[in-house]
Motif scaffolding. Structure first.
Motif, PDB file in Angstrom:
ATOM      1  N   ALA A 155      -5.178  13.509  -7.077  1.00  0.00           N
ATOM      2  CA  ALA A 155      -3.990  13.016  -6.517  1.00  0.00           C
ATOM      3  C   ALA A 155      -4.263  11.561  -6.152  1.00  0.00           C
ATOM      4  N   ILE A 156      -5.187  11.313  -5.196  1.00  0.00           N
ATOM      5  CA  ILE A 156      -5.751  10.076  -4.496  1.00  0.00           C
ATOM      6  C   ILE A 156      -6.192   9.336  -5.902  1.00  0.00           C
ATOM      7  N   THR A 157      -6.876   9.752  -6.708  1.00  0.00           N
ATOM      8  CA  THR A 157      -7.343   9.044  -7.772  1.00  0.00           C
ATOM      9  C   THR A 157      -6.250   8.288  -8.750  1.00  0.00           C
ATOM     10  N   VAL A 158      -5.126   9.142  -8.893  1.00  0.00           N
ATOM     11  CA  VAL A 158      -4.106   8.791  -9.338  1.00  0.00           C
ATOM     12  C   VAL A 158      -3.389   7.454  -8.676  1.00  0.00           C
ATOM     13  N   GLY A 159      -3.358   7.504  -7.420  1.00  0.00           N
ATOM     14  CA  GLY A 159      -2.833   6.451  -6.617  1.00  0.00           C
ATOM     15  C   GLY A 159      -3.605   5.310  -6.927  1.00  0.00           C
ATOM     16  N   LEU A 160      -4.782   5.308  -6.655  1.00  0.00           N
ATOM     17  CA  LEU A 160      -6.048   4.273  -6.760  1.00  0.00           C
ATOM     18  C   LEU A 160      -5.712   3.557  -7.915  1.00  0.00           C
ATOM     19  N   SER A 161      -5.735   4.475  -9.139  1.00  0.00           N
ATOM     20  CA  SER A 161      -5.665   3.769 -10.514  1.00  0.00           C
ATOM     21  C   SER A 161      -4.533   2.788 -10.416  1.00  0.00           C
ATOM     22  N   TYR A 162      -3.383   3.271 -10.087  1.00  0.00           N
ATOM     23  CA  TYR A 162      -2.122   2.431  -9.960  1.00  0.00           C
ATOM     24  C   TYR A 162      -2.494   1.316  -9.153  1.00  0.00           C
ATOM     25  N   ALA A 163      -2.998   1.209  -8.043  1.00  0.00           N
ATOM     26  CA  ALA A 163      -3.273   0.215  -7.338  1.00  0.00           C
ATOM     27  C   ALA A 163      -4.197  -0.740  -7.845  1.00  0.00           C
ATOM     28  N   ILE A 164      -5.210  -0.330  -8.500  1.00  0.00           N
ATOM     29  CA  ILE A 164      -6.363  -1.166  -9.219  1.00  0.00           C
ATOM     30  C   ILE A 164      -5.657  -1.867 -10.422  1.00  0.00           C
ATOM     31  N   MET A 189       0.840  -1.134  -0.010  1.00  0.00           N
ATOM     32  CA  MET A 189       0.022   0.072  -0.011  1.00  0.00           C
ATOM     33  C   MET A 189       0.895   1.417   0.037  1.00  0.00           C
ATOM     34  N   LEU A 190       2.136   1.139   0.247  1.00  0.00           N
ATOM     35  CA  LEU A 190       3.186   2.295   0.324  1.00  0.00           C
ATOM     36  C   LEU A 190       3.056   2.940  -1.053  1.00  0.00           C
ATOM     37  N   THR A 191       3.321   2.128  -1.919  1.00  0.00           N
ATOM     38  CA  THR A 191       3.670   2.592  -3.469  1.00  0.00           C
ATOM     39  C   THR A 191       2.554   3.535  -3.883  1.00  0.00           C
ATOM     40  N   PRO A 192       1.147   3.029  -3.624  1.00  0.00           N
ATOM     41  CA  PRO A 192      -0.048   3.979  -4.089  1.00  0.00           C
ATOM     42  C   PRO A 192       0.043   5.407  -3.419  1.00  0.00           C
ATOM     43  N   LEU A 193       0.358   5.362  -2.042  1.00  0.00           N
ATOM     44  CA  LEU A 193       0.589   6.368  -1.392  1.00  0.00           C
ATOM     45  C   LEU A 193       1.649   7.561  -1.801  1.00  0.00           C
ATOM     46  N   LEU A 247     -12.774  10.763  -8.296  1.00  0.00           N
ATOM     47  CA  LEU A 247     -12.301  10.206  -6.930  1.00  0.00           C
ATOM     48  C   LEU A 247     -13.430   9.187  -6.357  1.00  0.00           C
ATOM     49  N   PHE A 248     -14.813   9.577  -6.658  1.00  0.00           N
ATOM     50  CA  PHE A 248     -15.679   8.518  -6.216  1.00  0.00           C
ATOM     51  C   PHE A 248     -15.922   7.371  -7.220  1.00  0.00           C
ATOM     52  N   VAL A 249     -15.648   7.696  -8.462  1.00  0.00           N
ATOM     53  CA  VAL A 249     -15.913   6.623  -9.601  1.00  0.00           C
ATOM     54  C   VAL A 249     -14.694   5.598  -9.174  1.00  0.00           C
ATOM     55  N   ILE A 250     -13.421   5.928  -8.934  1.00  0.00           N
ATOM     56  CA  ILE A 250     -12.197   5.156  -8.648  1.00  0.00           C
ATOM     57  C   ILE A 250     -12.352   4.380  -7.341  1.00  0.00           C
ATOM     58  N   ILE A 251     -12.898   4.928  -6.351  1.00  0.00           N
ATOM     59  CA  ILE A 251     -13.313   4.365  -5.159  1.00  0.00           C
ATOM     60  C   ILE A 251     -14.239   3.282  -5.256  1.00  0.00           C
ATOM     61  N   LEU A 252     -15.434   3.527  -5.904  1.00  0.00           N
ATOM     62  CA  LEU A 252     -16.445   2.298  -6.187  1.00  0.00           C
ATOM     63  C   LEU A 252     -15.976   1.361  -7.015  1.00  0.00           C
TER      64      LEU A 252
END
Length: 214
Positions: free
Chosen positions: A77-86, A1-5, A125-130
């Motif tokens: 910024a959070i969207t980019v990190g979550l996109s990487y994670a997914i 989880m460190l890398t997405p952060l 952000l909501f799209v990527i979280i969902l």
């Protein structure tokens, strides 16, 4: 989880370096004015965005427009990190995740709405979280994630109705997990309640509309 952060942190620094301190074209003037005065912008009113924007105007940082633009830079910024994670999770390839992150950062419209006061970054952000929660639930059923999915789905509707276009993806997962969902009716009731709680920000609109602000 460190890398997405880390990816999110680097993206945020990048966005803040270019973040607008004044009013941009489009709806920026409408949104900033409504948030600054505690008013209501154009329909659908964006209650969650406007309420958070009103709170951010109280920060002792640069201009009011810059403060409200944090609702663009932080979510993206959070969207980019979550996109990487997914993408990394689905492909099992770190390289694919990094390519996804850099493609987002290099997209002109994505960058533009990361540094100006607009509503699209929170929608993204909501799209990527969902989507992230659907991926989680598709791999391993968890009521905790079901609760989160329900609440965030409701909360997203208190921001922008375009999120409804994501409905078929969520509905597909609901159908595929219906047996697990129907096993526990009271938990299903809690899920429905959390979805409705997400609409609470809409209370901001009638309250703000009673004031002298636009």
């Amino acid at each position: 989880m460190l890398t997405p952060l880390l990816v999110s942190g680097i993206s945020l620094i990048f966005f803040l370096f270019f973040q607008a301190t004044g009013i941009y074209t489009g709806d920026s003037g409408d949104l900033v004015t409504a948030a600054a005065l505690g008013g209501v912008p154009h329909p659908p009113g964006y209650p969650l965005y406007t309420l958070l924007g009103y709170i951010l105007t109280k920060l002792p940082l640069l201009t009011i427009s810059w403060r409200i633009a944090l609702l663009s830079s932080l979510p993206h910024a959070i969207t980019v990190g979550l996109s990487y994670a997914i993408v990394t999770r689905l492909t099992k390839r770190t390289f694919a995740g990094f390519v996804t992150a850099f493609l987002l950062l290099g997209n002109y419209l994505f960058f533009l709405y990361s540094v100006t006061p607009e509503v699209f970054a929170m929608l993204d952000l909501f799209v990527i979280i969902l989507l992230y929660l659907v991926v989680e639930l598709a791999e391993r059923f968890s009521w905790r994630h079901v609760y989160m999915l329900a609440f965030i789905a409701g909360l997203s509707l208190s921001h922008h109705h375009v999120i409804l276009f994501l409905g078929p993806a969520v509905f597909y997962w609901v159908i595929s997990a219906r047996n697990q969902l129907l096993r526990n009716r009271w938990r299903l009731g809690v899920t429905a309640l959390l979805f409705l709680v997400g609409f609470v920000p809409y209370l901001y609109i009638p309250i703000a509309a009673r004031s002298d602000a636009i």
